[in-house]
Scaffold this active site. Sequence first.
Site, mmCIF file in Angstrom:
data_model
loop_
_atom_site.group_PDB
_atom_site.id
_atom_site.type_symbol
_atom_site.label_atom_id
_atom_site.label_comp_id
_atom_site.label_asym_id
_atom_site.label_seq_id
_atom_site.Cartn_x
_atom_site.Cartn_y
_atom_site.Cartn_z
ATOM 1 N N PHE A 1 0.848 -1.262 0.057
ATOM 2 C CA PHE A 1 -0.213 -0.146 0.194
ATOM 3 C C PHE A 1 1.012 1.250 0.100
ATOM 4 C CE2 PHE A 1 0.926 -0.020 4.612
ATOM 5 C CZ PHE A 1 0.661 1.333 5.042
ATOM 6 N N LYS A 2 2.118 1.197 0.468
ATOM 7 C CA LYS A 2 2.789 2.490 0.472
ATOM 8 C C LYS A 2 3.209 2.824 -0.967
ATOM 9 C CE LYS A 2 3.486 1.760 4.858
ATOM 10 N NZ LYS A 2 4.642 1.398 5.536
ATOM 11 N N ASP A 3 2.981 2.162 -1.985
ATOM 12 C CA ASP A 3 3.184 2.776 -3.225
ATOM 13 C C ASP A 3 2.163 3.791 -3.589
ATOM 14 O OD1 ASP A 3 5.082 1.056 -4.221
ATOM 15 O OD2 ASP A 3 3.744 -0.608 -4.710
ATOM 16 N N LEU B 1 3.706 6.976 -2.208
ATOM 17 C CA LEU B 1 5.108 6.861 -2.505
ATOM 18 C C LEU B 1 5.488 7.361 -3.944
ATOM 19 C CD1 LEU B 1 6.787 4.814 0.369
ATOM 20 C CD2 LEU B 1 7.092 7.464 -0.056
ATOM 21 N N THR C 1 7.868 0.634 3.208
ATOM 22 C CA THR C 1 8.182 1.834 2.895
ATOM 23 C C THR C 1 9.326 1.885 2.073
ATOM 24 O OG1 THR C 1 6.659 2.896 4.660
ATOM 25 C CG2 THR C 1 8.718 4.184 3.816
#
Length: 466
Positions: A111-113, A116, A144
């Site tokens: 989910f960090k994509d 980011l 992350t």
Amino acid sequence: MEYISTRGKIDSVGFIDAILMGLADDGGLLVPRHIPALSADTLKKWETLSYSELALEIFSLYIDGEIPREDLKKLVDDSYATFRDPEVTPVRRINDRLHVLELFHGPTFAFKDIALQFLGNLYSYVSRKNNSIIHILGATSGDTGASAIEGVRGKEGIRICILHPHQKVSKVQELQMTTVDDANVLNLSVHGTFDNCQRIIKELFADVSFKHKYHLRAINSINIARILAQTVYYFYAYFQLARKGETRTINFSVPTGNFGDIFAGYLAKRMGLPIGKLILATNENNILERFVKEGIYEPGEFRGTYSPSMDIQVASNFERYLYYLSGEDASAVSGLMSGFKAEGKIVIPADKLQQVQADFVAYGVHNDECLATIGTYYDDTNYLLDPHTACGVAATDKLAGDGEVTVALSTAHPAKFDESIQLVGITQTYPAQIEALFDKPQHQTIVDGTNEAIAEQVVKFYEAEA
């Protein structure tokens, strides 16, 4: 839109200065001066937007013209063009009361994509526009780091150094970071826990002269752009269900360790999204569960779990929530954080605890329950949960009421945590992108978990560019 510190000791700044500052120079976290309030008419108009169109509208509220709309649209479109699913964050129906919001369709399967990819492009945009140096320094409990590296690798004017706890992330997470051999990337494998890594990062950023000398920028969720990007998928999930005729109360269950993902949901709710319960799912590192239930925020004994990205005792975004819990009183927040530094805990009065319990419900999932949830849902529905998502689903089973529907946030593809999946007796097939990692050489530097050791590596890496 102006941004202010939760501790109130800096002048307000604009959006670009806020994302460049990362951690506020007074040690606090940046928040918008006001939270936009959305009308029912606006929500109805947004219901049919694509993910990128919706992200553009939400970002525009918080950027307020500081980036020209056409430039912002290109940043958004470029960021989400890298995702494997046309919906970007599709919602999958599991049964009549549970849906899963799949947040793992980006380049690194986490989910960090979502935040980011956007923040990496945003930093690149600012670097080009201002002819400025961007030196990113961050810490990761696993996801992350890979997402941040993927967002900026090879980009001119940007260098990135990521700390991760040595041998305390999954093998796939480690490989996604350390098989990158770009000259602008440095991976530091740090003896200690993620909390050690996170503390070092915050203390280096709090050294304002060091931060400015080396042009340090934040990629962790202390950066307000991360939070804003994550609010989008709460709206988009809600609209996906609304378009399918769902009229029941919709809860969101959020596996969280650093409080960033669930704070984004809290922000969406304050903006006007009609969310029912915000279910805070933790693992055996359950400092946040205890806070919601008892009003005591106090780190306990670190526990390694099958959901390692949530193996966190000190939640870096918690201070943002304290700011709103304190009625946006920065002096009160400063007092609480000073007390936490001195005494190691925060205790809130009964009236504040009532507000916390109106905002969240919480449940800490133990290791055996996490694995059992993976197995049960795989057997019953043929849907494979990663261990973090399993914590969110287990919390849903405990806390969601009759007649409610819950969207559980799926924060990572199960292939990233095969060590846990194998314990359930399930054999999965890796996606090709992940399978290819095992044949690549690794590039990382193992270091002691001290400020001095990390600072030495940071200085050497960033000065090598000169």
